[in-house]
Enzyme design. Structure first.
Site, PDB file in Angstrom:
ATOM      1  N   HIS A  74      12.726  45.461  13.065  1.00  0.00           N
ATOM      2  CA  HIS A  74      13.212  46.840  13.260  1.00  0.00           C
ATOM      3  C   HIS A  74      14.376  47.202  12.230  1.00  0.00           C
ATOM      4  CE1 HIS A  74      11.580  45.808  17.504  1.00  0.00           C
ATOM      5  NE2 HIS A  74      11.895  45.655  17.302  1.00  0.00           N
ATOM      6  N   ASN A 147      11.180  48.012  24.471  1.00  0.00           N
ATOM      7  CA  ASN A 147       9.967  47.722  23.183  1.00  0.00           C
ATOM      8  C   ASN A 147       8.839  49.257  23.922  1.00  0.00           C
ATOM      9  OD1 ASN A 147      10.550  46.344  20.945  1.00  0.00           O
ATOM     10  ND2 ASN A 147       9.509  45.248  20.855  1.00  0.00           N
ATOM     11  N   HIS A 338      22.008  43.274  21.122  1.00  0.00           N
ATOM     12  CA  HIS A 338      22.911  41.639  21.945  1.00  0.00           C
ATOM     13  C   HIS A 338      22.159  41.795  23.458  1.00  0.00           C
ATOM     14  CE1 HIS A 338      23.024  37.320  22.479  1.00  0.00           C
ATOM     15  NE2 HIS A 338      24.403  37.238  23.152  1.00  0.00           N
TER      16      HIS A 338
HETATM   17 FE1  HDD Z   1      13.827  41.444  18.961  1.00  0.00          FE
HETATM   18  C1  HDD Z   1      15.636  43.822  16.915  1.00  0.00           C
HETATM   19  C2  HDD Z   1      13.250  44.025  20.952  1.00  0.00           C
HETATM   20  C3  HDD Z   1      11.773  39.838  20.872  1.00  0.00           C
HETATM   21  C4  HDD Z   1      15.162  38.478  17.524  1.00  0.00           C
HETATM   22  N1  HDD Z   1      14.115  43.165  18.919  1.00  0.00           N
HETATM   23  C5  HDD Z   1      15.424  44.001  18.068  1.00  0.00           C
HETATM   24  C6  HDD Z   1      15.287  45.283  18.276  1.00  0.00           C
HETATM   25  C7  HDD Z   1      14.674  45.934  19.136  1.00  0.00           C
HETATM   26  C8  HDD Z   1      14.283  44.256  19.951  1.00  0.00           C
HETATM   27  C9  HDD Z   1      14.442  46.471  19.970  1.00  0.00           C
HETATM   28  C10 HDD Z   1      16.359  45.829  17.393  1.00  0.00           C
HETATM   29  C11 HDD Z   1      17.433  46.619  18.104  1.00  0.00           C
HETATM   30  C12 HDD Z   1      18.139  47.768  17.510  1.00  0.00           C
HETATM   31  O1  HDD Z   1      17.715  48.998  17.037  1.00  0.00           O
HETATM   32  O2  HDD Z   1      19.475  46.777  16.354  1.00  0.00           O
HETATM   33  N2  HDD Z   1      12.343  42.017  20.508  1.00  0.00           N
HETATM   34  C13 HDD Z   1      12.574  42.712  21.291  1.00  0.00           C
HETATM   35  C14 HDD Z   1      11.502  42.658  22.323  1.00  0.00           C
HETATM   36  C15 HDD Z   1      11.234  41.570  22.534  1.00  0.00           C
HETATM   37  C16 HDD Z   1      11.995  40.971  20.905  1.00  0.00           C
HETATM   38  C17 HDD Z   1      11.393  43.906  23.002  1.00  0.00           C
HETATM   39  C18 HDD Z   1      10.367  40.931  23.234  1.00  0.00           C
HETATM   40  C19 HDD Z   1      10.268  41.334  24.187  1.00  0.00           C
HETATM   41  N3  HDD Z   1      13.596  39.474  19.197  1.00  0.00           N
HETATM   42  C20 HDD Z   1      12.619  38.610  20.187  1.00  0.00           C
HETATM   43  C21 HDD Z   1      12.805  37.683  19.974  1.00  0.00           C
HETATM   44  C22 HDD Z   1      13.753  37.429  18.670  1.00  0.00           C
HETATM   45  C23 HDD Z   1      13.821  38.419  18.532  1.00  0.00           C
HETATM   46  C24 HDD Z   1      11.873  36.926  20.149  1.00  0.00           C
HETATM   47  C25 HDD Z   1      14.505  36.150  18.423  1.00  0.00           C
HETATM   48  C26 HDD Z   1      13.640  34.922  18.811  1.00  0.00           C
HETATM   49  N4  HDD Z   1      15.141  41.007  17.367  1.00  0.00           N
HETATM   50  C27 HDD Z   1      15.299  39.904  16.911  1.00  0.00           C
HETATM   51  C28 HDD Z   1      16.901  40.142  15.805  1.00  0.00           C
HETATM   52  C29 HDD Z   1      17.277  41.158  15.756  1.00  0.00           C
HETATM   53  C30 HDD Z   1      15.678  42.432  16.674  1.00  0.00           C
HETATM   54  C31 HDD Z   1      16.502  39.136  14.370  1.00  0.00           C
HETATM   55  C32 HDD Z   1      16.051  41.650  14.050  1.00  0.00           C
HETATM   56  C33 HDD Z   1      18.282  42.446  14.172  1.00  0.00           C
HETATM   57  C34 HDD Z   1      18.714  42.263  15.577  1.00  0.00           C
HETATM   58  O3  HDD Z   1      18.501  41.770  15.985  1.00  0.00           O
HETATM   59  O4  HDD Z   1      19.548  43.401  15.611  1.00  0.00           O
HETATM   60  O5  HDD Z   1      18.143  39.098  16.617  1.00  0.00           O
END
Ligand code: HDD
Length: 700
Positions: A74, A147, A338
């Site tokens: 993202h 999402n 978060h």
């Molecule tokens: Fe995630 C970012 C949505 C599964 C780990 N995720 C991130 C963002 C969105 C989502 C919208 C961007 C937030 C922003 O605009 O800053 N992610 C989802 C959805 C998931 C999902 C809807 C499943 C239902 N994500 C998911 C899993 C993991 C992560 C299973 C790790 C185990 N996601 C992250 C992250 C991010 C992230 C690495 C990247 C940057 C951040 O968090 O701030 O922690």
């Protein structure tokens, strides 16, 4: 939470954080005024630069360290502020006051994003879109990090690094950027059938939103709402866009990626600047705890939905985005979402994907934003008061007073004190948990295909065509035959027809398919999205010297009055001269834009102008391409000739009066645009796209 002028507590708080260097003298970070920022301090005019040039060193050091790591996923996004209001209070289900008190206007920051691409990648790629909402409630921040698709690729967070490594550019050459059409992603898919439901969504038009303002959002997981007396209800969150859910087409998104890589970001920004505030309805699907096992899917499995036809989505509130950020880095880049940011009345479920996310988001912010004090950044700071014994760390901006930073303490009156539930404290839902420690996927998560089939069954014919074309494209880019075969084996379990049609495009045979169910969920099809509104739709009006200025003005005014955004395009900027000698202002030169950047194309009458336009390849291309992409095309009088020049041969044109043939709206008579023409053309635009055309014969 909103003042009489509609400003929220968050707005007031942000006002205090803003700095504006305009009108000031240039200084160093120490506040010392600077006399020259163009020449470094040297020993003589042609001599070496001196170490003592503190201004030079500070300026370069600051520049060298401007970047922070982009988000692992993202990375590419755009955000905006706004507010949320509850319209149908959920008082019977939760104690969260922002979901109960209709007098509250809760400030929000929303960030939309693509998933796979880097921060500088194009907006319009085939991808999931992030829809992350930070509610600054009176009881603390609540982040709904969702999402634009209601399910996910994997069931357990421990697979997330594998999935992300597979979809990201391949590690040896960092190719391809922001694209899923490559071997490693599809290798993962063929070996991990739980991805199949989400892959159906990803190959559908949902992955190509026309606008962030025209896409749904989903919390994906099952969460819990909890009342003050500890009663819980399972909940799934839904955002429904007021403008309906609409998409682009594949050929279009590829071209837009080059013509305007900021297409979705610009659209969001421009509409907010213009006062056309994007709006969504918040809906909830509520499932009583006792019905946890009443469905044929496990509520804890994030690769499944509960069809809306089985548990209706109850509208409960509205989200409006009405302010652009002032500084992209400070706000959109530094915003830290978060899943663990919840407020009293909202709790988690044991969905293993959700549980893993509860760890990941905080962990990622610590490295990305450099330590534990990122909640103090303006965009992250709650409007609810913060008081605790957490201290120090990198980038501490608060000056904590007092002798004590521990609990219990007697020196500081035992403060800050814990509140207890009556005082508004968060109390975790007391779920009874009992089990052996095991690494094992629940049997109830095993069916990976039924809902992929449900999705396919629910699609309109044109949506299925697009899905087949997407699979053909993506698998066509896969170089290893065994990966293509593996995916085809999965597809044959989704639907024989799908597998056969994809295999045909790959020049191969589909494996035999098992019989599948015939259930469908009409709510899943974009064909059933509302199609009444033309607000913010962009219309290209093609003009030249000799255009019929009267009809041009009439249609332009009518479309603008309905909220659309018509623009006059001509071979050059400035003005063109109308048939009656009028000066027609040109909004943009045709060559600076492209048909793919508009929702519709209109050709006014005027013999001389249409003569010029038919011999201009670019104008012809505007029409042909709009037609091919299913868009409304309008022509008045002689303007019809440009349509035939563009190869729209199987279209029936009006001889007299007005005719609408599959979104091609023509008026026979020259002269002013009739009321009938304007309203028929507006309806054709509102329909978004017209897929009952035979577009293959039209070159574009
Ligand atoms: Fe995630 C970012 C949505 C599964 C780990 N995720 C991130 C963002 C969105 C989502 C919208 C961007 C937030 C922003 O605009 O800053 N992610 C989802 C959805 C998931 C999902 C809807 C499943 C239902 N994500 C998911 C899993 C993991 C992560 C299973 C790790 C185990 N996601 C992250 C992250 C991010 C992230 C690495 C990247 C940057 C951040 O968090 O701030 O922690």
């Amino acid at each position: 939470m909103a003042g009489p002028d509609g400003r929220t507590a968050k707005d007031e708080q942000l006002d205090r954080d803003r700095v504006d260097p305009r009108g000031e003298n240039l200084t160093t970070d120490q506040g010392v005024r600077v006399d020259d920022t163009d020449n470094s301090l040297q020993a003589g005019e042609r001599g070496p630069t001196l170490m003592e040039d503190f201004h030079f060193r500070e300026k370069i050091t600051s520049f060298d360290q401007e970047r922070i790591p982009e988000r692992v996923v993202h990375a590419r996004g755009a955000g905006a502020y706004g507010y949320f209001e509850v319209t149908d209070p959920l008082t019977d289900f939760t104690r969260a006051d922002f979901l109960c008190d209709t007098s509250l206007r809760t400030p929000v920051f929303v960030r939309f994003s693509t998933v796979a691409g880097s921060r500088g990648s194009a907006d319009t790629v085939r991808d999931v879109r992030g829809f992350a909402v930070k509610f600054y409630t009176r009881e603390g921040n609540f982040d709904l990090v969702g999402n634009n698709m209601p399910v996910f690729f994997i069931q357990d967070a421990i697979k997330f690094p594998d999935f992300v490594h597979a979809v990201k550019p391949e590690p040896h050459n960092e190719i391809p950027q922001a694209a899923s059409a490559h071997d490693t992603l599809w290798d993962f898919v063929q070996l991990q059938p739980e991805t199949m439901h989400m892959m159906m969504w990803l190959m559908s038009d949902r992955a190509l939103p026309r606008s962030y303002r025209m896409m749904q959002g989903f919390g994906v997981h099952t969460f819990r709402l909890v009342t003050a007396d500890g009663r819980a209800t399972f909940v799934k969150f839904h955002w429904k866009p007021k403008l309906g859910t609409h998409s682009l087409v594949w050929d279009e998104v590829q071209k837009i990626a080059g013509k305007d890589a900021d297409f979705n970001r610009r659209d969001l920004w421009d509409c907010i600047e213009a006062g056309a505030y994007p709006e969504w309805e918040l809906g909830v699907q509520l499932v009583p705890e006792e019905d946890e096992f009443a469905y044929d899917v496990d509520l804890l499995d994030p690769t499944k939905i509960i069809p809306e036809e089985r548990v209706p989505v109850r509208p409960v509130g509205r989200l409006v985005l009405d302010r652009n950020p002032e500084n992209f880095f400070a706000e959109t880049e530094q915003v830290a979402f978060h899943l663990g940011n919840v407020v009293p009345g909202i709790d988690f479920s044991n969905d293993p994907l959700l549980q893993g996310r509860l760890f990941s988001y905080l962990d990622t912010q610590l490295i990305r934003l450099g330590g534990p004090n990122f909640p103090q950044l303006p965009v992250n700071r709650p409007v609810a008061p913060v008081a605790n014994n957490q201290r120090d760390g990198y980038h501490q901006t608060r000056v904590h007073r007092g002798e004590t930073s521990y609990a219990p303490n007697s020196i500081g009156n035992g403060e800050p004190t814990v509140a207890g539930p009556e005082g508004g404290a968060y109390v975790h839902y007391q779920e009874r948990v009992d089990g052996n420690k095991i690494r094992k996927r629940s049997e109830s998560f095993k069916d990976h295909f039924s809902q992929a089939t449900l999705f396919w069954n629910s699609m309109a014919d044109w949506e299925r065509e697009h899905i087949v074309a997407a699979f053909r494209f993506e698998l066509g880019k896969v170089t290893r035959p065994h990966i293509r075969e593996g995916v085809l084996r999965h597809l044959s379990q989704v639907h024989g027809d799908l597998a056969r049609r994809v295999a045909e495009g790959l020049g191969t045979e589909a494996p035999p398919s098992a019989p599948v169910h015939e259930e469908s969920s009409p709510a899943l099809s974009q064909a059933n999205a509302p199609r009444e509104d033309i607000a913010t739709r962009k219309v290209a009006i093609l003009a030249a010297d000799g255009s019929d200025a009267v009809s041009l003005r009439t249609v332009k005014q009518r479309l603008s009055a309905a909220g659309a955004l018509p623009e006059v395009l001509a071979a050059h900027a400035g003005t063109v001269t109308g048939a009656g000698g009028e000066s027609i202002p040109v909004d943009r030169a045709m060559s600076t834009m492209a048909s793919v950047l508009y929702d519709a194309v209109l050709v006014p009458g005027g013999d001389k102008a249409v003569d010029t336009l038919t011999s201009d390849g670019l104008a012809v291309h505007y029409v042909a391409e709009a037609y091919k992409h299913g868009k409304a095309v309008g022509a008045l009088g002689a303007g019809r000739l440009l349509l035939s020049a563009a190869g729209l041969r199987d279209v029936a044109y009006a001889e007299n009066g007005v005719r609408d043939d599959r979104g091609v709206v023509t008026q026979g008579e020259a002269g002013d645009a009739s009321e009938d023409f304007c309203s028929t053309f507006a309806s054709a635009i509102a329909a978004h796209r017209h897929w009952d055309r035979d577009v293959d014969a039209v070159p574009a």
